[in-house]
Structures are given as structure tokens and as C-alpha cells.
Scaffold this motif. Structure first.
Motif, PDB file in Angstrom:
ATOM      1  N   LEU A   1       0.844  -1.178   0.000  1.00 38.91           N
ATOM      2  CA  LEU A   1       0.000   0.000   0.000  1.00 38.91           C
ATOM      3  C   LEU A   1       0.882   1.231   0.000  1.00 38.91           C
ATOM      4  CD1 LEU A   1      -3.286   0.885   1.307  1.00 38.91           C
ATOM      5  CD2 LEU A   1      -1.441   2.351   2.142  1.00 38.91           C
ATOM      6  N   THR A   2       0.589   2.147  -0.936  1.00 43.25           N
ATOM      7  CA  THR A   2       1.260   3.443  -0.959  1.00 43.25           C
ATOM      8  C   THR A   2       0.204   4.492  -1.285  1.00 43.25           C
ATOM      9  OG1 THR A   2       1.751   3.142  -3.303  1.00 43.25           O
ATOM     10  CG2 THR A   2       3.496   2.570  -1.746  1.00 43.25           C
ATOM     11  N   PRO A   3       0.377   5.710  -0.803  1.00 41.04           N
ATOM     12  CA  PRO A   3      -0.583   6.757  -1.160  1.00 41.04           C
ATOM     13  C   PRO A   3      -0.617   7.023  -2.664  1.00 41.04           C
ATOM     14  CG  PRO A   3       0.654   7.405   0.779  1.00 41.04           C
ATOM     15  CD  PRO A   3       1.306   6.155   0.253  1.00 41.04           C
TER      16      PRO A   3
ATOM     17  N   ARG B   1       4.991   8.334   7.480  1.00 40.61           N
ATOM     18  CA  ARG B   1       4.207   7.743   6.395  1.00 40.61           C
ATOM     19  C   ARG B   1       2.878   7.173   6.872  1.00 40.61           C
ATOM     20  NH1 ARG B   1       9.520   5.548   4.520  1.00 40.61           N
ATOM     21  NH2 ARG B   1      10.300   7.210   3.175  1.00 40.61           N
ATOM     22  N   ALA B   2       2.822   6.734   8.118  1.00 43.60           N
ATOM     23  CA  ALA B   2       1.565   6.169   8.632  1.00 43.60           C
ATOM     24  C   ALA B   2       1.698   5.912  10.118  1.00 43.60           C
ATOM     25  CB  ALA B   2       1.238   4.857   7.915  1.00 43.60           C
ATOM     26  N   SER B   3       0.547   5.676  10.737  1.00 44.17           N
ATOM     27  CA  SER B   3       0.547   5.328  12.159  1.00 44.17           C
ATOM     28  C   SER B   3       0.665   3.811  12.294  1.00 44.17           C
ATOM     29  CB  SER B   3      -0.752   5.786  12.809  1.00 44.17           C
ATOM     30  OG  SER B   3      -1.820   4.985  12.335  1.00 44.17           O
TER      31      SER B   3
ATOM     32  N   TYR C   1      -2.749   2.156  11.714  1.00 44.36           N
ATOM     33  CA  TYR C   1      -3.125   1.978  10.311  1.00 44.36           C
ATOM     34  C   TYR C   1      -2.338   0.828   9.688  1.00 44.36           C
ATOM     35  CZ  TYR C   1      -4.090   3.052   5.418  1.00 44.36           C
ATOM     36  OH  TYR C   1      -4.471   2.976   4.096  1.00 44.36           O
TER      37      TYR C   1
ATOM     38  N   ARG D   1      -3.813  -2.449  10.640  1.00 42.07           N
ATOM     39  CA  ARG D   1      -5.045  -2.702   9.892  1.00 42.07           C
ATOM     40  C   ARG D   1      -4.735  -3.148   8.459  1.00 42.07           C
ATOM     41  NH1 ARG D   1     -10.131   0.149  10.893  1.00 42.07           N
ATOM     42  NH2 ARG D   1     -11.427  -0.278   9.078  1.00 42.07           N
ATOM     43  N   ILE D   2      -3.813  -2.422   7.822  1.00 40.42           N
ATOM     44  CA  ILE D   2      -3.525  -2.699   6.411  1.00 40.42           C
ATOM     45  C   ILE D   2      -2.781  -4.026   6.259  1.00 40.42           C
ATOM     46  CG2 ILE D   2      -2.251  -1.866   4.388  1.00 40.42           C
ATOM     47  CD1 ILE D   2      -4.916  -0.422   5.120  1.00 40.42           C
TER      48      ILE D   2
ATOM     49  N   VAL E   1      -5.436  -6.517   5.758  1.00 41.28           N
ATOM     50  CA  VAL E   1      -6.132  -6.389   4.472  1.00 41.28           C
ATOM     51  C   VAL E   1      -5.251  -6.929   3.345  1.00 41.28           C
ATOM     52  CG1 VAL E   1      -7.056  -4.744   2.803  1.00 41.28           C
ATOM     53  CG2 VAL E   1      -7.466  -4.397   5.260  1.00 41.28           C
ATOM     54  N   LEU E   2      -4.003  -6.497   3.341  1.00 38.80           N
ATOM     55  CA  LEU E   2      -3.123  -6.896   2.240  1.00 38.80           C
ATOM     56  C   LEU E   2      -2.791  -8.387   2.314  1.00 38.80           C
ATOM     57  CD1 LEU E   2      -0.585  -3.974   1.719  1.00 38.80           C
ATOM     58  CD2 LEU E   2      -2.814  -4.348   0.670  1.00 38.80           C
TER      59      LEU E   2
ATOM     60  N   ARG F   1      -5.604 -10.283   0.820  1.00 37.92           N
ATOM     61  CA  ARG F   1      -5.617 -10.129  -0.640  1.00 37.92           C
ATOM     62  C   ARG F   1      -4.441 -10.857  -1.295  1.00 37.92           C
ATOM     63  NH1 ARG F   1      -7.155  -3.721  -1.471  1.00 37.92           N
ATOM     64  NH2 ARG F   1      -9.194  -3.794  -0.439  1.00 37.92           N
TER      65      ARG F   1
END
Ligand code: FAD
Ligand code: FES
Ligand code: FES
Lengths: 164, 751, 289
Positions: free
Chosen positions: C182-184, C259-261, C264, C267-268, C271-272, C275
Motif C-alpha cells: 500500500l502506498t498513497p 508515512r503512517a501510524s 493503520y 489494519r492494512i 487487508v493486504l 488479498r
């Protein structure tokens, strides 16, 4: 410390220059070689303004040591036009207004040529991903992408004529 | 008087810009491409601290390094006078001078504290490491909350909030107060059928031009100086350098180099006074250039904002009242466009009762600079989000809601005067009629829409038009060309003279070679410098007619001008024709060479309005947003060069999308910027964006010979809310905080 | 005479000799090394360029497996049809690094030895069961990829050692791998979280082997053996996925950064991982390239 003496080929012509071991190829091009068409926007690989071809593959010249050019082939934006004739990409960039300030343009042109040489018929998505390393802050990329796809068409036609 | 329907030969076509070939072949010379023989290389030492008193600087070891030719610190600069500088974000010369080189205090990480000039960049960098700065580190505040807290560290002890009455008795970090209070907003909101509102925040964002700042300066023994720089205004550099160094303007000749993007961020000086001071001490020309990290840490950004808003409508969707309080981060020095923000926040709509309070807050961030429509995008984000909420609450189509309330010609404008021929209503109608607005959405996609506007500007400009002996035309202006304005100037000259575009060439002259022009900013160049070019061309025509009359022995007023030629109408001259080229050929011996230089300060510029439509796909599990379709609609008056105008809309939209989704200055607890590079300061890359469709709405400006309105800035105003409105609908939660990074969208609380 | 600050030897022996000098650094693509040097974070006394050494360059078959020269630019992976067919997850990971310009230089060896917790190719290589051939003054040894990183910017390589090759086993029958991050932004970004998954399904769709590795959620790329174990013996039903997620959640230790907490990232990661497993499984079943 004494400087390194590098012998290389730039835009098809033999070239030589002196550099420090930690000088970038970008600095050598813009400095001793006097080719200021290649731009520096970041010096850290993030913007693509310094894109050149090194032995046929596109690289950020800010992330290549000048010394690495020894015996290699370097191509820059200055080598794009043949004699007085603009490359179809240059022509299409002008017609579409694919440049505003023009600072990203040399890098984009070199990158786009690399794309079209590999795939003269890219999809919009392919072109966008290929050019993702070339930041343009002015255009929003719309006209850049259109110019690249159109230039691909020109090159395919050119090629078709030569084959026919 | 213009005929109602003008027909044009050149205006509205899409020729290639005169500087195009140079720019696609790498020949154009930008800031760092220019060099002088014997030139030294400079480097700037920057504060590692967000806030620190400078107790002393010892440069002796740096000066002793072989190859070092000069070192300057704040002590080498005179105290500049306190003079307000015209521009988009009100600034003061004294502050600008202190921003280019810190005096007693460093006010942000990256604030210049010393500079060196040496025989090579490497020696200059090595010398920086030898400069010893004795800092007393002070507590810092990089956010609005921290800077306005009761115990906040004070940046300037002589700052007594201007605009507050009575004048406060104690200094504070509140750098400006603006208030607009019309009607009774509280009562109107209390009686409203629907009220939308909330607490909105945006972060400081950088203009993100790809070319870092750079200049070369040279000082002559007789006190005359030259500067070569890429900027939005060579005359701006001349006046700021003269002011900062106490020099006479005529002694400074500034030559504009090509500029690799500015967007407002190159409307002030950073390096030029320092380079000139170095050159003066070293006795040799000096180049200064910034690294990307310096650009982020020491230039720009646009203010971050905290906005509290309530907007109320009656049950039919007519807006009845608005209350809004906003704080903008000015950074180290006052000036954050709170004035235009307050004036423009609701400028698009008829809101009878409004109470708007704005504050600028100084804090330990780089001094904020103009960025495309300075001040407007942040407040528009809040207002246009509220309109979307009201539309949802009242069950009214969002464009319909805006149309009910939109201002049109004759309605009262932000300055209390009636609006001229503005085109917001036409833009909204064009948006509603656009196929994008009615296109079915793919599953998982949502659509947002938002409007926005900008006041635009006119301002002083000078242009010269001269004929070569063969009748080809030379246009000279003092307005740097950032995005193709040479083409627009050539086109307007060609249209006026009645000659082909290709016979006109344009030069952007140095400050010694043409009269004054205000900088390229405020979306003013095609309007104001265009006025000057047209006026100069008309003078050339007048001269050419007089010459033809002289040759034919008739009165000048009997000679008509059309299709690039003088046409006789009186007596024997009837039916005779002398082309511009023929007249030019005879000019030397029949009255002298033909040229005209005209300075103007035209009134009658008009605000620009636009409406953007944005489709988004949201990954509900990660919060990632993809913009899938985008359309920018704008009243452009009349587009001289439509492709270049489209490009302004597309570029502004892309910047706005970046602002909405991923761009932000990130500061650590130590007050240092954590993302001073393009890898972590995320401007949109090509694969982040779809094509950006444009609709140019033509509502010509009657106060410009060709109907021009400023177009460059408006396009960055609508996107923040257009994207947020789409994402809010997808997420089922109002997005009130930018950037809408994946994390913000997925987890972001509504603090 | 002091060693030349830049050298480009054409054989490994010479490179090892030069790399043994104190403060010397191996240079592959330079996309990390040059940036860190310029930023003053590293100050190598010498740079030893590996790109003129044949063994460090190119992709070679080794039985049914592959040998990838440690300095081979990432673009070469995508251009190798056999490798793409066998280890699409490794190739997709390498194809996410930077931009085309960066990938024309950046190498797997550099990505691994730079030891960023967010390195994209490393979780994919670990999931695939790749090994690194380490060459040093004392000869060569082959170690699992996960044994190289020791912490942010630190490796287990001894002074004078370098990675000369990376080796990928043959793709097992019924095997499939995948890498997701995941990247913005869509490109030109550093992973907030990355997940590599490789698994083997038997004819009935039952998982017989699985390896899950994550990036940017721990000081190094992290092989979560328990996550793989939770899948083995299952048909990747909901319960199995939940057990895998629990194992991941227990193993990772993400941090807050610009870049993120950490929250987060946690959580990701789930998800990843879900997937990536689905994608690897689809590949194992031949449903997806
Ligand atoms: C614009 C940009 C974007 C990037 N995006 C990503 C991204 O998306 N994902 C990602 O993972 N990385 C990214 N990176 C980081 C970098 O490109 C990768 O880590 C890359 O794989 C490094 O490889 P290299 O060959 O360039 O390494 P180098 O820079 O040459 O070396 C890196 C480090 O490893 C050491 N080293 C190199 N090879 C060996 C070897 N064979 N043996 C022992 N030590 C060795 C070097 O001494 C150095 O310390 C990005 C970098 C840039 C500039
Ligand atoms: S200057 Fe090389 S990528 Fe920006
Ligand atoms: S044209 Fe200005 S950055 Fe691309």
C-alpha cells in the motif's frame, strides 16, 4: 585527490571529461560537457528531470556516477532532434502544448522516446505508468500523454512507410 | 467600442509558442543553466533548529579554507525599511530581508543564517561545515494550535496584531485579524431550515515547481550590479534587492532567465540579495542555487488552515447565513492571504448574513508564499463542502443548489461594488449540461462537484512593439513567460496589426531594456501586459498610417488600416495600399524607424470562476482514493490560445487534486520537516491522474480588447472540495481534513 | 596508495579485495547508496561497483530454479518470461520499486542489503523461499534471504562480505506467489505496508505449504511462520484466514512515522495479507497470471 579521466560516448560522439569519483553523471553532463539540457529538479531520483539513456536504458543521471559512464553510451535530450529536424515527440509536444514551463520536458522526452522504442503503441495506462518517474507540476499530464500517444502513431506510420 | 461579435484571424488559434523549439531541444537557459567566466559557487548555511537565538557566528575557519572567497551573515546586511510590498500575499520588505538572512533569531528549520562563496561547489559545502553558529535553542511552534496557545513561544516581540481594535497591549503570534460582518448571521443560522458546518483543517503545501531557485549575481567596482535569475518578475527582484541592500534601482540590472515553474512561489526573493552581497564581498560573480530539500525547507509553502464554519439555507436551498472563523499559518513572517481569503470565501454566492473572521498566525514554518489563488482554496474547501452537505440534507442537486445562490453580473461583489460580466452561472450551467455530470457511475464510484473563483488582477505593465526593416515585428515585454505567454503576446500583436503570427517574435527583456512591469502573477499577464502590447501595436499602426499618408500626401485620418496594410481612401490615394512591410522598408528615410513603447495600468480585470466535476473510486478497506474522471469548467473570458488555457485548467486541477489527496508538510516534534523531498512530499505522478477534460466557457471581458480574463489561478480553487465531496459520498462520512491520505480516509477521526 | 574511491572490477575476487578495505561500500544500482552518501548519512571511503562482474549481472536458469545476479537491475526480471511465469510475486515486487528509471538501476541485492524495513522485493523473496549467496574473504555461503537484514540499515553480513547472487527455487507444482503493498501514490512511493505470500495447493485446493512475509511492520522484513502454518491443511476458508491474520497481528510491531501510524499499518497488514493470499491462490490454481 586527482580527478578521474572518463572516456565515453555522448549522443553518438566520442567525449571525455574529468570528474571527481563522487560526481554524478548529471553534474558531468551539465558541467564539463556543457550539456545543460538535462535538468536537475531534485538530485535524488524523485523527479526524472535528469533522465538520460545509459547504454540504451533510461536512468536518472543524478543517480549515476560520472565515472560509470566509462566506455558506455549516453544519450540526452540534445541528441533527440536529427540535425535541424525535430523528433516526432518534440513536434507533438509543441503542437499539443505539452509543456508549460518546459523544465520537465527534456526528461519527459527522453523517457517517452524510450517507451516508444520499446512499445510504439502503448495504452494510456502504460504511458502513464512508464512516465510516473517524471514529475510535471505544470500540465497535469493530460497533454503530455496525448502528445506521447500521438507521437507513437507518427512513429508507427513512419515505420510502416519504410517497411512498405 | 468592440463590435458585439468580433471575428479573429489569430486569437483563438493554437500556434506553436515562439520559445517552443528551444524548450524541447534543451537549449532554453533556466536558472542554473547560466554561467559567467570566473563565477564562484555559493552555498547557504541553514538553521537546524525551528526557533533559536543566534548568539554569535564564527566564520573564521571557513574563511581560512583555501578557495573560500566570501562569507556573509546577517551582520552584513543593512536593516531594511518597513515597507509594504505589493503582491498577492501582503509582505513587508523588512521581513523579506530578514527571511533571506536571519539576524538575531532563526525562525524555522532551514532559515538562512550564513552563506559562502568559493571556487567550487564542494569547497563551498565544506566551508559551511566550518562555520560555527552559537544557537540558544528556543521552544518552537509549528502548528496553529501551538502558536496561539497561551504559553506559546513568541516569534516577534514587536508584533501587535494589526486589524484588531483597540491595538492589543501585548505582542502575540496573531499576525493579522480581518473581519467581515454583514447582517445578522447568528439569527439567520438559528432560523435556517438546514445548517451544515464543522471543523476543517488543511496542511501547508508547497507550490512544487520542478526547478529549484537559482541565480547568478555580479557586482561591479562602480556599484552597478547585475543579476540573472529565474523568477516571476525581474522588476520584483530589482526592487526587493535594492530595498534589502539599500541600493539604487537603476544600479541593478536583472535579466530574467527561463523559469521552471513558479505558481506564485517565485514572486519573492530568497537567494538574490545574498548572492549579490557575496559577489560584492568576493569581487567576483556568484551563483547560488537551492537543493530540493532547501526548496522545501526554506521557500513556499501555502498556508495551512483551521476553519470553523456554519452555513445555513432555507428549505428551498436559498442560503440565509454563514459564520466562519479561520486561522492560516503565515510561517515565520506575517503575510498569509487572509484578506483575499475572507473576501473570497463566499464571493460566489448571495449570502445576506455573513460573519467572517480571519487570522494569520506566525509560527516556526518557512514564511508562507503565494500559491495560485493565494488564500482561496482553503476556505473554498470548507464552503463548498458545506454546500454539498446542504444539497444532501435538502435533497437538492448540488449544481442546482449553487445555481440558486450564484452571483451574476450586477450582483454585489466582495468589495461592495456590482460585479461585471462574470461567468459563474454559465459555468454551473455548462457543468450541469456536461455529459460527465450525467454519466452513469461504475459500482463503487462516486461523484463530487465544487465551484470556486479568484479575484484576478491587472497592474502595471510595459510593452514595446518595433518593426524590423522587412516588416517583421518585435514585441518586447518585461513579463516572464511561465506557460506560453510569449505566444499570447505575439498573437495579440499579430491580431492587432493584421499580420501573420509567424512574423511576430517576442523577447522578455531585462530591467534596463524595457519599462516597469509588475510580476507575472495574479493571472494578470495576458490581461495587463496584453493591454500594453495591443496599445503599443496600435501606436505602431497610427505611425504606419501617418507614414502612408505622408507618402500619399493625404491626411492621416483618411488612411484606413486593415489586413496588415494601410489603405488610402481620399483623393488619389483611394485604392492605394501600402503593406506594413513596405512602410517598414521605407521608414528609415521617411520619418525614422517605427516603434512604440507603452506603459499601462489597466482597470477592468474580472474575477474568474470555475466548476469542477470529480469521480472517485474508494477502496473501502484501505482508504485509498483513485480519481477516475475529472472535468474542469471555467469562464475564461476569451482564450487567446485555447490549448494553453486548457493547460492552465489541467495543471491547476492536478495541483488541487494533490492538495486534496496526498500533499502535506510533515513536521516532527523537533520542529524539523520530515519530508523535504519529492518521494515523501507526494505531488501527483502521471499514473495517479486521469485525463483532465476542460470546458472553456467564453464570456468575454468587455474591458479587454480581445475579451481576456485571467485564467491561471482559479483552477486550483475548486478541486479540494470537488475531490472531498466525491470521497465523502463514497466513505459515507464528511471529509473535513486534508490531505485525504488513505489513512485519513480510513481511520481519520473528525477532530 | 589509497584505494581509488571508485572502482569497477570485472571479477569477484578483485571486488572482494577492494570491498575488504575499511569503510568501503559495494555499489550496485546506487539508488540508495548515492542518496545516503550525499545526504551525509554514509561516508564510504570507496565504492566498489559490482555491475561489471558477470556473476552479479543477469538471470540464469538453475535446474528449474533461477539465479539472479545480485546487481541485476529490477527491470530485467520483468523481461525474463520464465521467471515471470514461475515467480510472478517476486517480479511484481521488484517492478514496484521506484520508477522505470530507478528500476533500470536498482537491484535485488541492493534492496536486500540496504536493509530498509520497507524494501519491496524482500518480503516477496522471503515468501518465495529465496536464498542469498554471500561471498567473502572466507569463501561463499548460501543463506535464506530472511537471514540478511538485521535492523533498519543493518545486515548480518560480516565486514568484507557481499551478496553475489540470489537464488529462487523451482516453482512447486500447484504453487503461486504474490506481493502487494500500500502506498498513497500509484507509483514512486515507499510501502506503508507490503505483504508477500507464496503457497502450494494440491489438486483438491488444500494448502500444503505457505509462507507469508511482511514489510514495514517490524525493524526488518518479517517472515511470519505461524501465519503460513495457519493456512497449511486448509482450503483457505474464512477460519483459516482469520487464524493467519491473528498470527500476523501477534507477530508484527509496527511504528508511527511520517508515512503512517502503527494502528493503520496493523489494519492494512491484515487487508493486504488476505488479498495477497487470494492472489497467490488464484495463481496456484492457474486462474491468474
Ligand atoms: C526514487 C526512488 C524510489 C524508490 N522506491 C522504492 C520502492 O518503491 N521500494 C523499495 O523497496 N525501494 C525503493 N527505493 C530504494 C532503492 O531503489 C532500492 O532499495 C533498490 O533496490 C536499491 O538497490 P541498488 O542496487 O540501487 O542499491 P545500492 O544503492 O547500490 O546499494 C544499497 C546498499 O546495499 C549495499 N549493497 C548493494 N549491493 C550489495 C551486495 N550485492 N552485497 C552487499 N551489499 C550491497 C550498498 O553498499 C548500499 O549500502 C527507491 C529509491 C529511489 C531513489
Ligand atoms: S534530478 Fe534526478 S531525478 Fe530529479
Ligand atoms: S511543464 Fe513545467 S514542470 Fe512540466
Amino acid at each position: 585527490m586527482s580527478k578521474l579521466h572518463i572516456t565515453t560516448t555522448v549522443n553518438g560522439d566520442p567525449a571525455e571529461f574529468l570528474c571527481e569519483a563522487d560526481d554524478s553523471l548529471l553534474a558531468a553532463l551539465r558541467g564539463p560537457l556543457g550539456l545543460t539540457g538535462t535538468k536537475e529538479g531534485c538530485g535524488s531520483g524523485d523527479c526524472g528531470a535528469c533522465t538520460v539513456m545509459l547504454d540504451g536504458s533510461m536512468v536518472c543521471s543524478c543517480l549515476v556516477l560520472a565515472a560509470e559512464a566509462q566506455g558506455r553510451r549516453v544519450e540526452t535530450v540534445e541528441g533527440l532532434a536529427e540535425g535541424g529536424a525535430l523528433h516526432p515527440l518534440q513536434q507533438r509536444f509543441l503542437e499539443h502544448g505539452a509543456l508549460q514551463c518546459g523544465f520537465c520536458t527534456p526528461g519527459l522526452l527522453v523517457a517517452a522516446r524510450a517507451l516508444l522504442e520499446r512499445n510504439p503503441d502503448p495504452s494510456e495506462e502504460e504511458a502513464r505508468y512508464w512516465l510516473a518517474g517524471n514529475l510535471c507540476r505544470c500540465t497535469g499530464y493530460d497533454k503530455v500523454i496525448r502528445a506521447v500517444l500521438d507521437a507513437g502513431r507518427d512513429l508507427r506510420q513512419d515505420h510502416g512507410e519504410k517497411v512498405a | 467600442m468592440n463590435p458585439p461579435e468580433q471575428s479573429f484571424r489569430v486569437v483563438g488559434t493554437r500556434p506553436v509558442r515562439p520559445d517552443g523549439a528551444d524548450k524541447v531541444t534543451g537549449r532554453a537557459l533556466y536558472g542554473t543553466d547560466f554561467a559567467l567566466a570566473g563565477m564562484l559557487h555559493g552555498a547557504v548555511l541553514r538553521s537546524p533548529h525551528a526557533h533559536a537565538r543566534i548568539r554569535g557566528i564564527d566564520a573564521s575557519r571557513a574563511l581560512a579554507l583555501p578557495g573560500v572567497k566570501a562569507v556573509v551573515t546577517g551582520a552584513d546586511f543593512p536593516e531594511a525599511a518597513s515597507v509594504a510590498i505589493a503582491g498577492e500575499s501582503a509582505a513587508n520588505l523588512r521581513d523579506i530581508a530578514r527571511n533571506v538572512m536571519a539576524r538575531d533569531k532563526a525562525l524555522y528549520e532551514g532559515h538562512a543564517v550564513a552563506a559562502v562563496a568559493a571556487t567550487s561547489p564542494a569547497i563551498a559545502r565544506a566551508a559551511l561545515a566550518l562555520i560555527a553558529v552559537d544557537y540558544e535553542v528556543l521552544p518552537h511552534a509549528t502548528s496553529i494550535a501551538a502558536a496561539i496557545a497561551p504559553d506559546a513561544p513568541l516569534l516577534h516581540d514587536d508584533l501587535f496584531t494589526p486589524g484588531l481594535k483597540p491595538r492589543p497591549e501585548t505582542p502575540s503570534n496573531l499576525a493579522l485579524h480581518v473581519a467581515i460582518d454583514t447582517g445578522d448571521a447568528a439569527a439567520a443560522l438559528a432560523g435556517a431550515a438546514a445548517v451544515a458546518g464543522g471543523h476543517y483543517t488543511t496542511q501547508p503545501v508547497h507550490q512544487g515547481y520542478i526547478e529549484p531557485h537559482a541565480c547568478v549575481a555580479q557586482w561591479n567596482a562602480d556599484g552597478q550590479a547585475q543579476i540573472w535569475a529565474s523568477s516571476q518578475g525581474a522588476f520584483m527582484i530589482r526592487s526587493l534587492v535594492a530595498g534589502a541592500l539599500g541600493l539604487k534601482q537603476a544600479d541593478i540590472r536583472v535579466t530574467p532567465l527561463e523559469i521552471g515553474g513558479g505558481f506564485g512561489g517565485k514572486t519573492t526573493v530568497y537567494l538574490e540579495p545574498v548572492a549579490l552581497q557575496l559577489a560584492r564581498q568576493a569581487g567576483r560573480p556568484v551563483r547560488l542555487e537551492m537543493s530540493r530539500s532547501e526548496v522545501f525547507r526554506a521557500t513556499g509553502p501555502a498556508p495551512g488552515a483551521v476553519i470553523d464554519i456554519r452555513l445555513g439555507a432555507d428549505k428551498d436551498g436559498m442560503l440565509v447565513g454563514a459564520e466562519m472563523t479561520f486561522h492560516y499559518t503565515a510561517g515565520a513572517f506575517p503575510g498569509a492571504a487572509a484578506h483575499p481569503a475572507a473576501l473570497l470565501a463566499l464571493a460566489g454566492y448571495k449570502v445576506p448574513n455573513r460573519k467572517i473572521t480571519g487570522w494569520e498566525v506566525v509560527c516556526n514554518l518557512p514564511s508562507s508564499a503565494a500559491y495560485r489563488a493565494p488564500g482561496a482554496p482553503q476556505v473554498a474547501f470548507a464552503v463548498e463542502s458545506c454546500l454539498d452537505e446542504l444539497a444532501l440534507q435538502l435533497g437538492i442537486d448540488p449544481i442546482e443548489l449553487r445555481l440558486k445562490n450564484a452571483v451574476g453580473p450586477g450582483d454585489t461583489g466582495p468589495m461592495g461594488l456590482p460585479h461585471g460580466q462574470i461567468g459563474l452561472i454559465e459555468c454551473l450551467e455548462a457543468a450541469r449540461a456536461h455529459p460527465h455530470y450525467s454519466a452513469p457511475l461504475a459500482p463503487g464510484e462516486t461523484r463530487g462537484v465544487a465551484a470556486g473563483g479568484w479575484a484576478n488582477y491587472g497592474g502595471p505593465s510595459t510593452a514595446a512593439v518595433a518593426l524590423a526593416e522587412d516588416g517583421s515585428v518585435l514585441v518586447t515585454t518585461g513579463s516572464p513567460d511561465i506557460g506560453g505567454s510569449r505566444a499570447a503576446m505575439a498573437m495579440m500583436a499579430a491580431e492587432t496589426l493584421g499580420v501573420p503570427y509567424e512574423t511576430v517574435r517576442v523577447t522578455i527583456a531585462d530591467t534596463a531594456s524595457i519599462g516597469f512591469s509588475f510580476l507575472t502573477g495574479g493571472s494578470r499577464t495576458t490581461f495587463a501586459t496584453g493591454h500594453a502590447v495591443i496599445a503599443a501595436a496600435n501606436q505602431v499602426i497610427a505611425t504606419a498610417r501617418a507614414r502612408a499618408a505622408q507618402i500619399w500626401g493625404v491626411a492621416a485620418d483618411t488612411v484606413a488600416w486593415r489586413d496588415g496594410a494601410a489603405h488610402g481612401t481620399a483623393g488619389d490615394s483611394a485604392g492605394k495600399v501600402l503593406t506594413l512591410a513596405e512602410i517598414a522598408g521605407k521608414a528609415a528615410n521617411a520619418g525614422g524607424p517605427i516603434s512604440a513603447e507603452v506603459g499601462v495600468n489597466p482597470a477592468g480585470w474580472l474575477p474568474g470562476f470555475g466548476v469542477h466535476i470529480c469521480d472517485c473510486a474508494l477502496d473501502a478497506e484501505t482508504g485509498q482514493v483513485k480519481v477516475t474522471r475529472y472535468t474542469a469548467i471555467q469562464d475564461v473570458g476569451r482564450a487567446i490560445h485555447p490549448a494553453y488555457v486548457e493547460g492552465q485548467l489541467q495543471g491547476g486541477a492536478a495541483q488541487g487534486i494533490g492538495w486534496a489527496l496526498n500533499e502535506a508538510y510533515v513536521y516532527g516534534a523537533d520542529g524539523r520537516m520530515e519530508n523535504p523531498g519529492f518521494l515523501d512530499y507526494r505531488v501527483p505522478v502521471a499514473s495517479d491522474l486521469p485525463m483532465i477534460d476542460t470546458v472553456l466557457v467564453d464570456k468575454p471581458n468587455p474591458d479587454h480588447p480581445y475579451g481576456v480574463k485571467g485564467v491561471g489561478e482559479t483552477p486550483i480553487v475548486p478541486p479540494l472540495a470537488a475531490v472531498a465531496n466525491a470521497v465523502s459520498r463514497a466513505a459515507g462520512r464528511r471529509q473535513r481534513h486534508l490531505p485525504m491520505s488513505p489513512e485519513q480516509v480510513l481511520l481519520g477521526g473528525d477532530a | 596508495m589509497p584505494p581509488s574511491p571508485y572502482s569497477a572490477p570485472d571479477n569477484l575476487g578483485e571486488a572482494l579485495g577492494l570491498a575488504a578495505a575499511p569503510g568501503a561500500r559495494v555499489l550496485a544500482g546506487g539508488t540508495d547508496l548515492l542518496i545516503q552518501t550525499r545526504a551525509g548519512r554514509l561516508a564510504p571511503t570507496a565504492m566498489v561497483d559490482l555491475k561489471r562482474i558477470d556473476r552479479a549481472m543477469g538471470i540464469r536458469p538453475a535446474g528449474q530454479g533461477f539465479v539472479i545476479g545480485a546487481a541485476t537491475p529490477c527491470t530485467a526480471l520483468r523481461d525474463d518470461a520464465a521467471l515471470v511465469a514461475a515467480w510472478p510475486g517476486v517480479v511484481e515486487a521488484a517492478s514496484l520499486i521506484g520508477s522505470v528509471q530507478v528500476r533500470n538501476r536498482a537491484s535485488l541485492g541492493g534492496n536486500l542489503c540496504n536493509a530498509s524495513p520497507a524494501a519491496d522485493s524482500v518480503p516477496a523473496l522471503i515468501a518465495a523461499g529465496a536464498t542469498a549467496v554471500v561471498a567473502g574473504p572466507g569463501g561463499e555461503r548460501e543463506v535464506p534471504v530472511e537471514a540478511i537484514p538485521a535492523g533498519p540499515g543493518r545486515t548480518t553480513l560480516a565486514p568484507g562480505e557481499l551478496v553475489i547472487e540470489l537464488r529462487l527455487p523451482p516453482r512447486p507444482p500447484g504453487g503461486g506467489d504474490a506481493y502487494l503493498r500500500l502506498t498513497p501514490r500509484t507509483e514512486m512511493d515507499i510501502a506503508v505496508v507490503g505483504v508477500g505470500a507464496a503457497l502450494v495447493l494440491d489438486g483438491s485446493g488444500r494448502c500444503t505449504a505457505a509462507r507469508i512475509a511482511l514489510g514495514a511492520v517490524a525493524p526488518t522484513a518479517l517472515l511470519v511462520e505461524a501465519a503460513g502454518a495457519a493456512l497449511v491443511g486448509t482450503k483457505l476458508e474464512e477460519g483459516a484466514i482469520a487464524a493467519m491474520l491473528a498470527a500476523i497481528d501477534a507477530a508484527i510491531s509496527p511504528i508511527d512515522d511520517q508515512r503512517a501510524s502503527a494502528a493503520y499499518r496493523r489494519r492494512i497488514a491484515g487487508v493486504l495479507a488476505t488479498r495477497a493470499v487470494a492472489r497467490a491462490a488464484a495463481r496456484a490454481r492457474g486462474e491468474q497470471a
